[in-house]
Design a protein around this motif. Sequence first.
Motif, mmCIF file in Angstrom:
data_model
loop_
_atom_site.group_PDB
_atom_site.id
_atom_site.type_symbol
_atom_site.label_atom_id
_atom_site.label_comp_id
_atom_site.label_asym_id
_atom_site.label_seq_id
_atom_site.Cartn_x
_atom_site.Cartn_y
_atom_site.Cartn_z
ATOM 1 N N GLY A 73 66.302 47.909 32.778
ATOM 2 C CA GLY A 73 65.475 47.105 32.065
ATOM 3 C C GLY A 73 63.808 47.139 32.204
ATOM 4 O O GLY A 73 63.645 47.867 32.913
ATOM 5 N N ASP A 74 63.272 46.417 31.079
ATOM 6 C CA ASP A 74 61.759 46.238 31.369
ATOM 7 C C ASP A 74 61.420 45.664 32.526
ATOM 8 O O ASP A 74 62.178 44.735 32.994
ATOM 9 C CB ASP A 74 61.541 45.362 29.958
ATOM 10 N N VAL A 75 60.298 45.909 32.950
ATOM 11 C CA VAL A 75 59.330 45.144 33.805
ATOM 12 C C VAL A 75 58.956 43.805 33.454
ATOM 13 O O VAL A 75 58.204 43.587 32.322
ATOM 14 C CB VAL A 75 58.211 45.712 34.428
ATOM 15 N N TYR A 76 59.601 42.829 34.052
ATOM 16 C CA TYR A 76 58.870 41.370 33.478
ATOM 17 C C TYR A 76 57.584 40.997 33.669
ATOM 18 O O TYR A 76 56.807 41.427 34.335
ATOM 19 C CB TYR A 76 59.683 40.440 34.344
ATOM 20 N N GLU A 77 57.109 40.599 32.267
ATOM 21 C CA GLU A 77 55.555 40.128 32.299
ATOM 22 C C GLU A 77 55.423 38.782 32.377
ATOM 23 O O GLU A 77 55.973 37.778 31.691
ATOM 24 C CB GLU A 77 54.977 40.382 31.073
ATOM 25 N N TYR A 79 65.920 39.812 32.406
ATOM 26 C CA TYR A 79 66.371 41.030 32.262
ATOM 27 C C TYR A 79 66.331 41.270 30.704
ATOM 28 O O TYR A 79 67.050 40.439 29.895
ATOM 29 C CB TYR A 79 67.978 41.382 32.593
ATOM 30 N N GLU A 80 65.361 42.175 30.043
ATOM 31 C CA GLU A 80 65.470 42.563 28.873
ATOM 32 C C GLU A 80 65.104 41.179 28.063
ATOM 33 O O GLU A 80 65.700 40.990 26.912
ATOM 34 C CB GLU A 80 66.657 43.199 28.386
ATOM 35 N N LYS A 133 56.412 45.662 39.528
ATOM 36 C CA LYS A 133 57.963 46.557 39.639
ATOM 37 C C LYS A 133 58.751 46.150 40.745
ATOM 38 O O LYS A 133 59.876 46.437 40.720
ATOM 39 C CB LYS A 133 57.581 48.157 39.709
#
Length: 197
Positions: free
Chosen positions: A22-26, A103-104, A143
């Motif tokens: 999934g994406d890296v959390y901001e 996650y996402e 990351k």
Amino acid sequence: MTAKQLPPGQFETDKWPILHVGDVYEFHEETWDFQLFGEVKENVTLSYDEIIKLPRTISTIDMHCVTTWSKFGTSFEGIAFRELLKLVQLEEDVNYVQIYGYYEGDRFGYCANLPLASLLGDNALFVFRWKDEKHEWQELDPKHGYPLRFIPPETFYLWKGTKWVSGIRFMKEDEAGFWEEMGYSITANPFKEERYR
């Protein structure tokens, strides 16, 4: 100091590989919080400011990834799991937890199950910072799980180390988490090579 032990099927590395789905959390401090819920007398929600003011522990923990790398001797600074446990009153017969992470875009989209009894020492930490022989103290980068990541004891593969953590659910019965639902081991002991069910 005990000699390092390489679990079966693993190789040693001095790097800290970055693996995630999934994406890296901001991170946005104003909207971030950490929830303690499930089989507790009363749910607890902590802001980022409240989390970082909790007592901190520094511990050196070996990491073993199911993808076969092991990294020895990384030191972490963070909040011991047991400090968060002090903030809730558990119902009777609570023996397991799910540790959740983003996650996402879903704050509870990722989770990993763990037995409560294994998380009461210095080697179960929600970490902010790390160092090793080649790196001085530094903050986690996004990351690796910034602003807060769980690092499990070395008796668990590192997928149990939830990134971008968002809460703990206390449970009476064990339940499969994100990777466990996909066929990975429930218990995940690297020294017994418990990679898959």
